[in-house]
Scaffold this motif. Sequence first.
Motif, PDB file in Angstrom:
ATOM      1  N   LEU A  75       7.351  -5.432  -4.667  1.00 44.45           N
ATOM      2  CA  LEU A  75       8.003  -4.857  -3.496  1.00 44.45           C
ATOM      3  C   LEU A  75       9.462  -4.534  -3.789  1.00 44.45           C
ATOM      4  N   GLY A  76       9.893  -3.364  -3.337  1.00 40.12           N
ATOM      5  CA  GLY A  76      11.267  -2.940  -3.546  1.00 40.12           C
ATOM      6  C   GLY A  76      11.469  -2.106  -4.785  1.00 40.12           C
ATOM      7  N   GLU A  77      10.466  -2.049  -5.669  1.00 40.85           N
ATOM      8  CA  GLU A  77      10.640  -1.273  -6.904  1.00 40.85           C
ATOM      9  C   GLU A  77      10.400   0.215  -6.689  1.00 40.85           C
ATOM     10  N   LEU A  78       9.586   0.572  -5.709  1.00 36.91           N
ATOM     11  CA  LEU A  78       9.349   1.987  -5.425  1.00 36.91           C
ATOM     12  C   LEU A  78      10.541   2.557  -4.669  1.00 36.91           C
ATOM     13  N   ASP A  79      11.021   3.695  -5.138  1.00 30.29           N
ATOM     14  CA  ASP A  79      12.091   4.390  -4.421  1.00 30.29           C
ATOM     15  C   ASP A  79      11.541   4.881  -3.087  1.00 30.29           C
ATOM     16  N   PRO A  80      12.103   4.456  -1.959  1.00 31.96           N
ATOM     17  CA  PRO A  80      11.584   4.897  -0.661  1.00 31.96           C
ATOM     18  C   PRO A  80      11.535   6.414  -0.523  1.00 31.96           C
ATOM     19  N   GLU A  81      12.447   7.114  -1.180  1.00 33.51           N
ATOM     20  CA  GLU A  81      12.464   8.576  -1.108  1.00 33.51           C
ATOM     21  C   GLU A  81      11.315   9.197  -1.879  1.00 33.51           C
ATOM     22  N   ALA A  82      10.696   8.411  -2.776  1.00 29.88           N
ATOM     23  CA  ALA A  82       9.587   8.925  -3.580  1.00 29.88           C
ATOM     24  C   ALA A  82       8.231   8.577  -2.989  1.00 29.88           C
ATOM     25  N   GLY A 113       0.780  -1.232   0.000  1.00 36.17           N
ATOM     26  CA  GLY A 113       0.000   0.000   0.000  1.00 36.17           C
ATOM     27  C   GLY A 113       0.805   1.272   0.000  1.00 36.17           C
ATOM     28  N   ASN A 114       2.135   1.175  -0.146  1.00 32.27           N
ATOM     29  CA  ASN A 114       2.938   2.395  -0.298  1.00 32.27           C
ATOM     30  C   ASN A 114       2.563   3.078  -1.608  1.00 32.27           C
ATOM     31  N   LEU A 115       2.419   4.401  -1.571  1.00 33.15           N
ATOM     32  CA  LEU A 115       1.906   5.128  -2.726  1.00 33.15           C
ATOM     33  C   LEU A 115       2.842   6.242  -3.183  1.00 33.15           C
ATOM     34  N   ILE A 116       2.917   6.425  -4.501  1.00 32.49           N
ATOM     35  CA  ILE A 116       3.473   7.632  -5.093  1.00 32.49           C
ATOM     36  C   ILE A 116       2.423   8.215  -6.033  1.00 32.49           C
ATOM     37  N   TYR A 117       2.513   9.514  -6.260  1.00 29.19           N
ATOM     38  CA  TYR A 117       1.471  10.227  -6.985  1.00 29.19           C
ATOM     39  C   TYR A 117       2.017  10.833  -8.271  1.00 29.19           C
ATOM     40  N   ASP A 118       1.083  11.287  -9.101  1.00 25.80           N
ATOM     41  CA  ASP A 118       1.440  11.903 -10.369  1.00 25.80           C
ATOM     42  C   ASP A 118       1.263  13.416 -10.278  1.00 25.80           C
ATOM     43  N   LYS A 119       2.346  14.111  -9.976  1.00 25.58           N
ATOM     44  CA  LYS A 119       2.382  15.577  -9.989  1.00 25.58           C
ATOM     45  C   LYS A 119       1.228  16.171  -9.162  1.00 25.58           C
ATOM     46  N   THR A 120       0.406  17.040  -9.781  1.00 24.76           N
ATOM     47  CA  THR A 120      -0.658  17.699  -9.022  1.00 24.76           C
ATOM     48  C   THR A 120      -1.778  16.746  -8.623  1.00 24.76           C
ATOM     49  N   THR A 167       2.834   8.459   0.590  1.00 23.44           N
ATOM     50  CA  THR A 167       1.931   7.862   1.576  1.00 23.44           C
ATOM     51  C   THR A 167       2.433   6.474   1.940  1.00 23.44           C
ATOM     52  N   PRO A 168       2.911   6.279   3.168  1.00 24.04           N
ATOM     53  CA  PRO A 168       3.336   4.941   3.593  1.00 24.04           C
ATOM     54  C   PRO A 168       2.145   3.993   3.683  1.00 24.04           C
ATOM     55  N   GLY A 169       2.397   2.737   3.434  1.00 26.92           N
ATOM     56  CA  GLY A 169       1.337   1.746   3.412  1.00 26.92           C
ATOM     57  C   GLY A 169       0.562   1.614   4.704  1.00 26.92           C
ATOM     58  N   ILE A 170       1.117   2.055   5.829  1.00 27.69           N
ATOM     59  CA  ILE A 170       0.398   1.956   7.097  1.00 27.69           C
ATOM     60  C   ILE A 170      -0.902   2.745   7.072  1.00 27.69           C
ATOM     61  N   PHE A 171      -1.002   3.740   6.179  1.00 28.07           N
ATOM     62  CA  PHE A 171      -2.205   4.557   6.088  1.00 28.07           C
ATOM     63  C   PHE A 171      -3.188   4.057   5.027  1.00 28.07           C
ATOM     64  N   VAL A 172      -2.867   2.981   4.349  1.00 25.70           N
ATOM     65  CA  VAL A 172      -3.690   2.492   3.237  1.00 25.70           C
ATOM     66  C   VAL A 172      -4.163   1.075   3.539  1.00 25.70           C
ATOM     67  N   GLN A 173      -5.458   0.847   3.405  1.00 33.46           N
ATOM     68  CA  GLN A 173      -6.009  -0.473   3.679  1.00 33.46           C
ATOM     69  C   GLN A 173      -6.295  -1.280   2.416  1.00 33.46           C
ATOM     70  N   ARG A 174      -6.614  -0.595   1.303  1.00 35.92           N
ATOM     71  CA  ARG A 174      -6.957  -1.303   0.072  1.00 35.92           C
ATOM     72  C   ARG A 174      -6.385  -0.565  -1.134  1.00 35.92           C
ATOM     73  N   ILE A 175      -5.887  -1.315  -2.083  1.00 34.30           N
ATOM     74  CA  ILE A 175      -5.439  -0.728  -3.347  1.00 34.30           C
ATOM     75  C   ILE A 175      -6.102  -1.479  -4.493  1.00 34.30           C
TER      76      ILE A 175
END
Length: 228
Positions: A198-205, A166-173, A208-216
């Motif tokens: 898992l591991g493909e997302l750059d942690p610096e990018a 559930g770790n998330l990255i977003y698209d600009k705005t 929203t950490p997965g702890i805040f996400v329940q469903r994707i």
Amino acid sequence: MIDKRIAAIDGAVADIFDGAIVMVGGFGPAGQPAELLDALIRRRPRNLTLISNNAGNGDYGLAALLKAGCVKKVICSFPRQTDSWVFDDLYRRGEVELELVPQGNLAARIQAGGAGLGGIFTPTGFGTALAAGKETRHIDGKDYVFETPLKADFALIKALKADRWGNLIYDKTGRNFGPIMATAANCTIAQVSEIVPLGELDPEAVVTPGIFVQRIVPVATARQTQTA
């Protein structure tokens, strides 16, 4: 094994109940989880309280949810624009309530809800109709009004990529309100364009950490909404 992936989008919103408080990300069409909203309309819950930046555009997304009769109250900062005819009509007929919140206050109140704070003192709105009936204080030479935190049963947001945790990255705005809403809801449901290993997302990018996400929910070809 932690795996928050939901294959069927309708299943992701199946437990959104009548009378729920629902936060919806987006700044107009940008970052709006249109497919999740379509699924929610098929579910047809009633008497929802909707917390969002605006009250819908055209006849899609938030506006379609209002048109379907699912919403009893809107808490937002920008309810009216040239294509907000659905909200305008419902409000004029007394079929939906409105709590108007300045945009900075809206963000700060959501942040307060996510941080577990009991509220905030802000100068925005002091001395106006928006401060009627609220506590005020004079602090360090400046006047403030007390605002309560905003929290929700569910948050519907849109992100670009996720992993199964559930770790998330977003698209600009498209990022806008999504990250803070995720912290302020009991259940955050994110539609994403891509789920990566898992591991493909750059942690610096990761925003929203997965702890805040329940469903994707993967939505590979998200519908492109258009402004009027």
